[in-house]
Enzyme design. Sequence first.
Site, PDB file in Angstrom:
ATOM      1  N   ILE A  91      -0.989  -1.759   7.677  1.00  0.00           N
ATOM      2  CA  ILE A  91      -2.024  -1.503   8.699  1.00  0.00           C
ATOM      3  C   ILE A  91      -3.332  -1.361   7.943  1.00  0.00           C
ATOM      4  O   ILE A  91      -3.600  -0.332   7.309  1.00  0.00           O
ATOM      5  CB  ILE A  91      -1.759  -0.215   9.505  1.00  0.00           C
ATOM      6  CG1 ILE A  91      -0.423  -0.283  10.236  1.00  0.00           C
ATOM      7  CG2 ILE A  91      -2.909   0.031  10.492  1.00  0.00           C
ATOM      8  CD1 ILE A  91      -0.145   0.917  11.152  1.00  0.00           C
ATOM      9  N   ASP A  92      -4.160  -2.388   7.970  1.00  0.00           N
ATOM     10  CA  ASP A  92      -5.492  -2.254   7.388  1.00  0.00           C
ATOM     11  C   ASP A  92      -6.388  -1.774   8.519  1.00  0.00           C
ATOM     12  O   ASP A  92      -6.571  -2.465   9.521  1.00  0.00           O
ATOM     13  CB  ASP A  92      -6.000  -3.573   6.797  1.00  0.00           C
ATOM     14  CG  ASP A  92      -7.279  -3.329   6.009  1.00  0.00           C
ATOM     15  OD1 ASP A  92      -7.335  -2.338   5.258  1.00  0.00           O
ATOM     16  OD2 ASP A  92      -8.231  -4.111   6.173  1.00  0.00           O
ATOM     17  N   THR A 149      -6.161   1.973   9.076  1.00  0.00           N
ATOM     18  CA  THR A 149      -5.291   3.068   9.554  1.00  0.00           C
ATOM     19  C   THR A 149      -6.093   4.101  10.337  1.00  0.00           C
ATOM     20  O   THR A 149      -5.628   4.612  11.363  1.00  0.00           O
ATOM     21  CB  THR A 149      -4.574   3.737   8.357  1.00  0.00           C
ATOM     22  OG1 THR A 149      -3.800   2.737   7.695  1.00  0.00           O
ATOM     23  CG2 THR A 149      -3.647   4.854   8.803  1.00  0.00           C
ATOM     24  N   ASP A 181      -0.752  -4.999   3.071  1.00  0.00           N
ATOM     25  CA  ASP A 181      -1.307  -3.811   3.727  1.00  0.00           C
ATOM     26  C   ASP A 181      -0.741  -3.813   5.141  1.00  0.00           C
ATOM     27  O   ASP A 181      -1.126  -4.640   5.983  1.00  0.00           O
ATOM     28  CB  ASP A 181      -2.843  -3.861   3.760  1.00  0.00           C
ATOM     29  CG  ASP A 181      -3.409  -2.526   4.228  1.00  0.00           C
ATOM     30  OD1 ASP A 181      -2.653  -1.738   4.842  1.00  0.00           O
ATOM     31  OD2 ASP A 181      -4.601  -2.270   3.985  1.00  0.00           O
ATOM     32  N   ASP A 231      -6.050  -4.504   0.507  1.00  0.00           N
ATOM     33  CA  ASP A 231      -7.033  -4.668   1.587  1.00  0.00           C
ATOM     34  C   ASP A 231      -7.667  -6.067   1.553  1.00  0.00           C
ATOM     35  O   ASP A 231      -8.122  -6.554   2.586  1.00  0.00           O
ATOM     36  CB  ASP A 231      -8.181  -3.655   1.449  1.00  0.00           C
ATOM     37  CG  ASP A 231      -7.743  -2.209   1.530  1.00  0.00           C
ATOM     38  OD1 ASP A 231      -6.941  -1.890   2.425  1.00  0.00           O
ATOM     39  OD2 ASP A 231      -8.201  -1.389   0.704  1.00  0.00           O
ATOM     40  N   GLU A 288       0.827  -1.214   0.000  1.00  0.00           N
ATOM     41  CA  GLU A 288       0.000   0.000   0.000  1.00  0.00           C
ATOM     42  C   GLU A 288       0.862   1.265   0.000  1.00  0.00           C
ATOM     43  O   GLU A 288       0.649   2.165  -0.805  1.00  0.00           O
ATOM     44  CB  GLU A 288      -0.934   0.009   1.217  1.00  0.00           C
ATOM     45  CG  GLU A 288      -1.696   1.318   1.327  1.00  0.00           C
ATOM     46  CD  GLU A 288      -2.786   1.331   2.376  1.00  0.00           C
ATOM     47  OE1 GLU A 288      -2.803   0.457   3.263  1.00  0.00           O
ATOM     48  OE2 GLU A 288      -3.637   2.236   2.299  1.00  0.00           O
TER      49      GLU A 288
HETATM   50  C1  IPD Z   1      -9.168   0.828   4.443  1.00  0.00           C
HETATM   51  C2  IPD Z   1      -9.960  -0.070   5.331  1.00  0.00           C
HETATM   52  C3  IPD Z   1     -11.407   0.398   5.381  1.00  0.00           C
HETATM   53  C4  IPD Z   1     -12.019   0.455   4.013  1.00  0.00           C
HETATM   54  C5  IPD Z   1     -11.185   1.282   3.070  1.00  0.00           C
HETATM   55  C6  IPD Z   1      -9.753   0.783   3.061  1.00  0.00           C
HETATM   56  P1  IPD Z   1      -6.560   1.196   5.021  1.00  0.00           P
HETATM   57  O1  IPD Z   1      -7.821   0.386   4.355  1.00  0.00           O
HETATM   58  O2  IPD Z   1      -9.892  -1.390   4.893  1.00  0.00           O
HETATM   59  O3  IPD Z   1     -12.183  -0.496   6.128  1.00  0.00           O
HETATM   60  O4  IPD Z   1     -13.288   1.051   4.105  1.00  0.00           O
HETATM   61  O5  IPD Z   1     -11.766   1.167   1.779  1.00  0.00           O
HETATM   62  O6  IPD Z   1      -8.984   1.580   2.185  1.00  0.00           O
HETATM   63  O7  IPD Z   1      -6.471   2.493   4.276  1.00  0.00           O
HETATM   64  O8  IPD Z   1      -6.857   1.388   6.457  1.00  0.00           O
HETATM   65  O9  IPD Z   1      -5.412   0.288   4.742  1.00  0.00           O
END
Ligand code: IPD
Length: 282
Positions: free
Chosen positions: A92-93, A95, A90, A220, A70
């Site tokens: 930190i999924d 963030t 990813d 993700d 990412e």
């Molecule tokens: C996000 C999370 C979130 C989702 C977003 C993602 P990130 O990833 O998974 O739940 O709604 O579409 O982008 O940015 O925290 O790695």
Amino acid sequence: MADLWQNSMDHAVAAARRAGQVVRQALQDDRKVMTKSSSVDLVTQTDQRVEQLIIHSVKEKFPTHRFIGEESVAAGEPCVLTDDPTWIIDPIDGTTNFVHAFPFVAVSIGFSVNKQVEFGVVYSCLEDKMFTARRGRGAFCNGEPLQVSDQTDIKQSIIATEFGSSRDPEAVDKIFSSLRNVLHIPIHGVRGAGTAAVNMCLVASGCVEAYYETGIHVWDVAAGSLIVSEAGGVLMDTEGGEVDLMSRRIVAANSRTIAERIIREIDSFSPTRDDALSPSNQ
Ligand code: IPD
């Protein structure tokens, strides 16, 4: 027969666990927040640090493997899936959850070969839950097998979704019209953990019948997609048909029946594909 990718998978599990320790430690410290595509698309130094830790450790052990990460993509690296062994990371999924100390944060590592996900590792690090799946060999949480829910009646189900980080008015309208349609089925409830990876693990664990979202990225959902299918679930595009992990649209469900019922209610739209992203249009 020996499993060709078992070493890589063991490495991914160990790397995710180490990354989780860094994330937990960072929650105790001041978190400096920066933004990416918009004022609500957040990134921290911990995201960047954890991604580099994982990539360096993999490069040492598997020097020929490729990466889609990412934060590397945000920094201008290409987001292209080839047939080569590729780690889709990813760091930190969730963030936004991490920034606010909302307690669902995951490290997500998918691994693909010939454009097919071979294993997926999602470490929900504040819950200390290690979700793993190896293609053809099942899905597990902390070593215990996972199985999707057997609920076939959508009216008896909980559906997970997210609002994402786009504030484009057309996208927001479509997200809300889909949500209204889904609620009106009616269903028992809507939930969202704030991380796509954890939402998919909730489908795999049988806690929710389905998860859908438009706007997610390949990092993700790569790992979570295999965890769902190895737990007996299905993946589809929000317009029906096969999911394309680069398309930024996904429905993950316990069954085709539930997936297709939700798809009928989704007001679909198409964000820029991940493999067409440049740092300026993420
Ligand atoms: C996000 C999370 C979130 C989702 C977003 C993602 P990130 O990833 O998974 O739940 O709604 O579409 O982008 O940015 O925290 O790695």
